[in-house]
Scaffold this motif. Structure first.
Motif, PDB file in Angstrom:
ATOM      1  N   LEU A  55       0.835  -1.200   0.000  1.00 53.64           N
ATOM      2  CA  LEU A  55       0.000   0.000   0.000  1.00 53.64           C
ATOM      3  C   LEU A  55       0.867   1.244   0.000  1.00 53.64           C
ATOM      4  O   LEU A  55       1.922   1.281   0.634  1.00 53.64           O
ATOM      5  CB  LEU A  55      -0.923   0.004   1.220  1.00 53.64           C
ATOM      6  N   ASP A  56       0.397   2.281  -0.682  1.00 58.04           N
ATOM      7  CA  ASP A  56       1.119   3.552  -0.677  1.00 58.04           C
ATOM      8  C   ASP A  56       0.743   4.344   0.573  1.00 58.04           C
ATOM      9  O   ASP A  56      -0.032   3.875   1.421  1.00 58.04           O
ATOM     10  CB  ASP A  56       0.875   4.333  -1.975  1.00 58.04           C
ATOM     11  N   ARG A  57       1.262   5.550   0.708  1.00 53.64           N
ATOM     12  CA  ARG A  57       1.020   6.358   1.913  1.00 53.64           C
ATOM     13  C   ARG A  57      -0.448   6.712   2.111  1.00 53.64           C
ATOM     14  O   ARG A  57      -0.884   6.993   3.217  1.00 53.64           O
ATOM     15  CB  ARG A  57       1.863   7.633   1.838  1.00 53.64           C
ATOM     16  N   SER A  58      -1.220   6.688   1.043  1.00 49.43           N
ATOM     17  CA  SER A  58      -2.656   7.000   1.125  1.00 49.43           C
ATOM     18  C   SER A  58      -3.499   5.766   1.410  1.00 49.43           C
ATOM     19  O   SER A  58      -4.719   5.861   1.497  1.00 49.43           O
ATOM     20  CB  SER A  58      -3.130   7.639  -0.185  1.00 49.43           C
ATOM     21  N   GLY A  59      -2.876   4.622   1.505  1.00 49.95           N
ATOM     22  CA  GLY A  59      -3.605   3.392   1.764  1.00 49.95           C
ATOM     23  C   GLY A  59      -4.125   2.709   0.504  1.00 49.95           C
ATOM     24  O   GLY A  59      -4.871   1.736   0.599  1.00 49.95           O
ATOM     25  N   ASN A  60      -3.733   3.211  -0.656  1.00 48.70           N
ATOM     26  CA  ASN A  60      -4.127   2.589  -1.919  1.00 48.70           C
ATOM     27  C   ASN A  60      -3.072   1.557  -2.328  1.00 48.70           C
ATOM     28  O   ASN A  60      -1.912   1.661  -1.947  1.00 48.70           O
ATOM     29  CB  ASN A  60      -4.244   3.642  -3.021  1.00 48.70           C
ATOM     30  N   GLN A  61      -3.512   0.604  -3.129  1.00 55.46           N
ATOM     31  CA  GLN A  61      -2.554  -0.396  -3.611  1.00 55.46           C
ATOM     32  C   GLN A  61      -1.435   0.302  -4.371  1.00 55.46           C
ATOM     33  O   GLN A  61      -1.686   1.092  -5.270  1.00 55.46           O
ATOM     34  CB  GLN A  61      -3.236  -1.418  -4.506  1.00 55.46           C
ATOM     35  N   GLU A  62      -0.203   0.002  -3.986  1.00 54.55           N
ATOM     36  CA  GLU A  62       0.956   0.576  -4.660  1.00 54.55           C
ATOM     37  C   GLU A  62       1.135  -0.096  -6.015  1.00 54.55           C
ATOM     38  O   GLU A  62       0.931  -1.298  -6.155  1.00 54.55           O
ATOM     39  CB  GLU A  62       2.205   0.368  -3.805  1.00 54.55           C
ATOM     40  N   THR A  63       1.490   0.707  -7.013  1.00 52.74           N
ATOM     41  CA  THR A  63       1.715   0.153  -8.344  1.00 52.74           C
ATOM     42  C   THR A  63       3.117   0.503  -8.816  1.00 52.74           C
ATOM     43  O   THR A  63       3.728   1.460  -8.341  1.00 52.74           O
ATOM     44  CB  THR A  63       0.677   0.673  -9.353  1.00 52.74           C
ATOM     45  N   HIS A  92      -0.252  -5.226  -9.063  1.00 52.81           N
ATOM     46  CA  HIS A  92       0.641  -4.148  -8.653  1.00 52.81           C
ATOM     47  C   HIS A  92       1.248  -3.387  -9.833  1.00 52.81           C
ATOM     48  O   HIS A  92       2.144  -2.567  -9.647  1.00 52.81           O
ATOM     49  CB  HIS A  92       1.747  -4.690  -7.741  1.00 52.81           C
ATOM     50  N   LEU A  93       0.754  -3.646 -11.030  1.00 51.91           N
ATOM     51  CA  LEU A  93       1.262  -2.932 -12.206  1.00 51.91           C
ATOM     52  C   LEU A  93       0.532  -1.614 -12.407  1.00 51.91           C
ATOM     53  O   LEU A  93      -0.694  -1.553 -12.356  1.00 51.91           O
ATOM     54  CB  LEU A  93       1.079  -3.776 -13.471  1.00 51.91           C
ATOM     55  N   ALA A  94       1.300  -0.568 -12.674  1.00 53.74           N
ATOM     56  CA  ALA A  94       0.731   0.719 -13.080  1.00 53.74           C
ATOM     57  C   ALA A  94       0.258   0.578 -14.524  1.00 53.74           C
ATOM     58  O   ALA A  94       0.717  -0.315 -15.251  1.00 53.74           O
ATOM     59  CB  ALA A  94       1.790   1.810 -12.962  1.00 53.74           C
ATOM     60  N   PRO A  95      -0.635   1.452 -14.967  1.00 54.05           N
ATOM     61  CA  PRO A  95      -1.027   1.421 -16.385  1.00 54.05           C
ATOM     62  C   PRO A  95       0.214   1.491 -17.273  1.00 54.05           C
ATOM     63  O   PRO A  95       1.109   2.300 -17.050  1.00 54.05           O
ATOM     64  CB  PRO A  95      -1.894   2.669 -16.532  1.00 54.05           C
ATOM     65  N   GLY A  96       0.259   0.608 -18.256  1.00 57.33           N
ATOM     66  CA  GLY A  96       1.409   0.548 -19.152  1.00 57.33           C
ATOM     67  C   GLY A  96       2.563  -0.274 -18.608  1.00 57.33           C
ATOM     68  O   GLY A  96       3.572  -0.443 -19.285  1.00 57.33           O
ATOM     69  N   GLY A  97       2.434  -0.793 -17.394  1.00 58.19           N
ATOM     70  CA  GLY A  97       3.505  -1.573 -16.778  1.00 58.19           C
ATOM     71  C   GLY A  97       3.592  -2.976 -17.344  1.00 58.19           C
ATOM     72  O   GLY A  97       2.648  -3.474 -17.964  1.00 58.19           O
TER      73      GLY A  97
END
Length: 155
Positions: A55-63, A92-97
């Motif tokens: 999770l990122d600092r905002s509590g969202n799934q880190e990508t 855990h992939l960002a768009p385009g990852g």
């Protein structure tokens, strides 16, 4: 970059030395300790790739823009869990990852199982090689390197 099954951080450390921000995940505390010593500028975390939920600092799934899973990680996860690992990495992939994996089918994880698991995880196999230096793959190859892309369905 996510170094999935990072061990001592050899691959993630090399990526970090080339300017990438790297998070490495592994189950083995001792190997992670070595990674932290050898590559202190990256983040090394203990975790199970099958149930990975960073999770990122905002509590969202880190990508991540890229996930690398070298060193026979898929062949050495608990039997029957490689598909879950691929789904977890894809999540855990960002768009385009993209995901890059390397493993030996001689270690008990067959190419056919890998293809099925990748498709079930929503990952298309866009390129295959028989080595990290991108040699052409041949039937019965003893090593497979594959580039996986969630936006492609080419096999």
């Amino acid at each position: 970059m996510l170094d999935a099954g990072c061990g001592t951080g050899r691959v993630g450390g090399a990526l970090a030395a080339r300017g990438h921000h790297v998070t490495g995940v592994d189950l083995d505390r001792e190997l992670l300790g070595a990674a932290r010593i050898d590559h202190p500028d990256s983040r090394w975390m203990q975790g199970n790739l099958e149930t990975l939920e960073l999770l990122d600092r905002s509590g969202n799934q880190e990508t991540f823009d890229g996930v690398i899973c070298p060193g026979n990680v898929l062949a050495f996860v608990a039997p029957g869990t490689a598909g879950k690992v691929l789904r977890s990495l894809a999540a855990h992939l960002a768009p385009g990852g993209r995901v890059v994996v390397g493993f030996s089918p001689l270690k008990g994880y067959s190419v056919a199982s890998f293809e099925t698991d990748a498709a079930a995880a929503g990952l298309g196999i866009t390129a295959r090689f028989s080595s990290w230096d991108m040699r052409s793959i041949t039937p019965g190859a003893d090593f497979v390197v594959a580039l996986l892309d969630p936006e492609q369905t080419v096999n």
